[in-house]
Enzyme design. Structure first.
Site, short mmCIF file in Angstrom:
data_model
loop_
_atom_site.label_atom_id
_atom_site.label_comp_id
_atom_site.label_asym_id
_atom_site.label_seq_id
_atom_site.Cartn_x
_atom_site.Cartn_y
_atom_site.Cartn_z
N LYS A 25 0.82 -1.21 0.00
CA LYS A 25 0.00 0.00 0.00
C LYS A 25 0.86 1.26 0.00
O LYS A 25 0.61 2.22 -0.74
CB LYS A 25 -0.91 -0.03 1.23
CG LYS A 25 -2.05 0.96 1.24
CD LYS A 25 -2.94 0.69 2.46
CE LYS A 25 -4.08 1.66 2.54
NZ LYS A 25 -4.88 1.43 3.76
N SER A 26 1.90 1.28 0.83
CA SER A 26 2.76 2.46 0.94
C SER A 26 3.42 2.79 -0.38
O SER A 26 3.47 3.96 -0.82
CB SER A 26 3.83 2.25 2.01
OG SER A 26 3.26 2.09 3.28
N ARG A 30 2.85 6.02 -3.16
CA ARG A 30 3.98 6.86 -3.54
C ARG A 30 4.24 6.80 -5.04
O ARG A 30 4.63 7.81 -5.65
CB ARG A 30 5.22 6.45 -2.74
CG ARG A 30 5.16 6.88 -1.26
CD ARG A 30 6.11 6.08 -0.40
NE ARG A 30 6.20 6.59 0.97
CZ ARG A 30 5.30 6.35 1.93
NH1 ARG A 30 4.22 5.61 1.66
NH2 ARG A 30 5.47 6.84 3.14
N ARG A 124 -9.56 12.18 11.62
CA ARG A 124 -8.13 11.97 11.88
C ARG A 124 -7.38 13.29 11.89
O ARG A 124 -7.63 14.17 11.07
CB ARG A 124 -7.56 11.01 10.83
CG ARG A 124 -8.24 9.65 10.88
CD ARG A 124 -7.69 8.70 9.86
NE ARG A 124 -6.31 8.32 10.15
CZ ARG A 124 -5.61 7.47 9.41
NH1 ARG A 124 -6.15 6.92 8.34
NH2 ARG A 124 -4.36 7.18 9.74
N SER A 169 7.46 9.27 12.27
CA SER A 169 6.28 9.05 11.43
C SER A 169 6.69 9.17 9.98
O SER A 169 7.14 10.23 9.54
CB SER A 169 5.18 10.06 11.74
OG SER A 169 4.17 10.04 10.74
N GLN A 171 4.71 9.17 7.45
CA GLN A 171 3.79 10.07 6.75
C GLN A 171 4.24 11.52 6.89
O GLN A 171 4.26 12.27 5.91
CB GLN A 171 2.37 9.91 7.28
CG GLN A 171 1.70 8.61 6.89
CD GLN A 171 0.26 8.52 7.37
OE1 GLN A 171 -0.26 9.47 7.97
NE2 GLN A 171 -0.39 7.40 7.12
N ASP A 321 0.97 -0.59 12.16
CA ASP A 321 -0.28 -1.08 11.59
C ASP A 321 -0.53 -2.55 11.90
O ASP A 321 -1.64 -3.05 11.68
CB ASP A 321 -0.29 -0.89 10.07
CG ASP A 321 -0.44 0.57 9.68
OD1 ASP A 321 -1.05 1.34 10.45
OD2 ASP A 321 0.06 0.94 8.60
N LYS A 348 -5.41 6.31 14.28
CA LYS A 348 -5.43 5.69 12.96
C LYS A 348 -6.85 5.80 12.41
O LYS A 348 -7.60 6.70 12.77
CB LYS A 348 -4.95 4.24 13.06
CG LYS A 348 -3.45 4.10 13.32
CD LYS A 348 -2.67 4.51 12.08
CE LYS A 348 -1.19 4.25 12.21
NZ LYS A 348 -0.47 4.55 10.94
N ARG A 394 -8.42 -3.13 9.39
CA ARG A 394 -7.50 -4.00 10.13
C ARG A 394 -8.18 -4.62 11.36
O ARG A 394 -7.87 -5.75 11.74
CB ARG A 394 -6.24 -3.23 10.51
CG ARG A 394 -5.45 -2.77 9.29
CD ARG A 394 -4.05 -2.34 9.63
NE ARG A 394 -3.45 -1.66 8.49
CZ ARG A 394 -2.90 -2.27 7.44
NH1 ARG A 394 -2.90 -3.60 7.40
NH2 ARG A 394 -2.38 -1.58 6.45
#
Length: 440
Positions: A25-26, A30, A124, A169, A171, A321, A348, A394
């Protein structure tokens, strides 16, 4: 994934078979974002086609890139050397990574963009990213509550900053680096512990120079402004966060042998696997190789007698995660599994500490909740509960895996959000022999 409002997992016979992990996913996020910022063509293979990534793909197109789907997981992004003013609101759906990285990217250009998301994403916090971006010169107008989406960002004319993170982090680091590409001067981010480094690796693949200096347990990442990106080829490896679910089922369902192929083995993403091995898990890795600049391999999990451990707090950044599925496997381990220093779980997609504590207790597991963590005492798991998920993928998948080894079925409410990160999860688990059924 269907639109079922309830999924139920029943105690399973031994799970057997080999499956392929969905694309990471990451890296999928990107590749879309950098492809849109770059000049020329970026060819992507193995892209995760979940809802979150598709939202980022739509955003890339809205910012002026041409985005084409060529086949399963095969996409082409043609960038125009920068982001253009989008025609409307950028709706990031449930994608926290997507919106935070896109805000960083957009802040570097002289454009105004409004970002929004679904009800979950609107809850969030965003100031962890918008704060440092504002220090660089970006301007933010909060359209409703401050620190929450929707927010309007006006970028351009940025100045580099030296930003020191109190909590590592990826992000936050990534948003600052993407903005720093178009800032005057050298931008640096100092982290107390090392967070995942996919942005740094991928920036280099797109032609940018990124300097990384070890700094105690963490590092300092530096990037000079004024660098142009050039389209490239990206092979997306399998997502270790997604591979965790079938592997966990293999560890806790008696007689099981489950292999997940093509899993990324970047050491900043394998904290869960390290922890499982410390708990006594029978995990073996074969066919190690390099794909898309990342180490990958095939991981086999065999049913194991697990023991509780104290998870090092410094490991949190590499597996934040994965704590929900770790907690689900810890429910079957002998003794206490102590998970602390994970307060970030509360911000999250949901308050994941509270939801895991409540769900495990409903299934008859002994759990102690703390402000920054929780402790699970394992043993036989009665199950027999219906678990609230707060639309968190999740939480849903972790309790379904739990139900496969519990004494009675476990159901989860509102499982449709599984599609955000793991389309095909139910079908994959059924293919291994899992009994997972749905109801409307």
């Amino acid at each position: 994934m269907t639109s079922a409002s309830l999924l139920t997992a029943r105690p399973a016979a031994a799970l057997k078979g080999s499956v392929r992990a969905p694309g990471d996913k990451s890296i999928s996020h990107r590749s879309m974002i950098l492809g849109a910022m770059a000049s020329g063509v970026t060819e992507i293979e193995g892209l995760l086609e979940g809802d979150d990534i598709l939202a980022t793909a739509r955003a890339a197109e809205a910012f002026g890139a041409t985005v084409e789907r060529l086949g399963d997981g095969k996409w082409r992004v043609t960038g125009r050397g920068g982001l253009q003013t989008p025609p409307g609101v950028i709706d990031c759906g449930n994608a926290g990574t997507g919106v935070r990285l896109l805000m960083g990217a957009a802040a570097g250009y002289p454009i105004t963009t409004t970002f929004d998301g679904d009800a979950s994403l609107r809850k969030r916090p965003m100031k962890r990213v918008t704060g440092p971006l504002a220090s660089m010169g970006a301007r933010f107008a909060w359209n409703a509550a401050e620190d929450r989406l929707p927010v309007t960002v006006t970028g351009g004319a940025l100045t580099a900053i030296d930003f020191v993170q109190s909590v590592a982090s990826a992000q936050v680091k990534s948003a600052i680096l993407l903005a720093g590409l178009n800032a005057m001067g050298v931008t640096s981010v100092t982290e107390p512990e090392k967070s995942r480094d996919h942005t740094e690796r991928m920036l280099r693949a797109f032609g940018a120079a990124v300097d990384v200096e070890e700094d105690g347990e963490g590092w300092i990442v530096r990037l000079a402004g004024g660098q142009a990106l050039t389209g490239t080829t990206v092979a997306v490896p399998g997502d270790p966060s997604s591979a965790a679910f079938p592997l966990a089922a293999g560890l806790i369902v008696p007689g099981s042998v489950v292999t997940v192929e093509g899993v990324m083995l970047n050491t900043l993403r394998t904290g869960l696997f390290d922890t499982w091995i410390e708990m006594g898990a029978d995990l073996t890795i074969t066919n190690r190789r390099v794909s898309g600049g990342e180490d990958v391999g095939d991981i086999t999990a065999r049913h194991s007698a697990l023991k509780g451990v104290v998870v090092p707090e410094a490991r949190a950044a590499s597996m934040i995660d994965e704590y929900p599925i770790l907690a689900a496997t810890a429910a079957f381990a002998e003794g206490r599994t102590v998970m602390r220093g994970v307060g970030e779980m509360r911000v999250k997609e949901s308050d994941r500490i509270a939801l895991m504590v409540n769900g495990l207790r409903a299934c008859g597991v002994a759990v102690e909740e703390e402000a920054e963590g929780f402790i699970v005492t394992g043993g036989p798991v009665p199950g027999g509960a219906t678990v609230a998920t707060a639309h968190d993928h999740r939480i849903a998948m972790s309790h379904l895996v739990l139900g496969l080894a519990a004494q009675a079925p476990v159901s989860v409410l509102d499982p449709e959000m599984i599609a955000t990160s793991f389309p095909g999860f139910v079908e994959m688990m059924r293919g291994l022999g899992a009994d997972v059924t749905e109801a409307g």
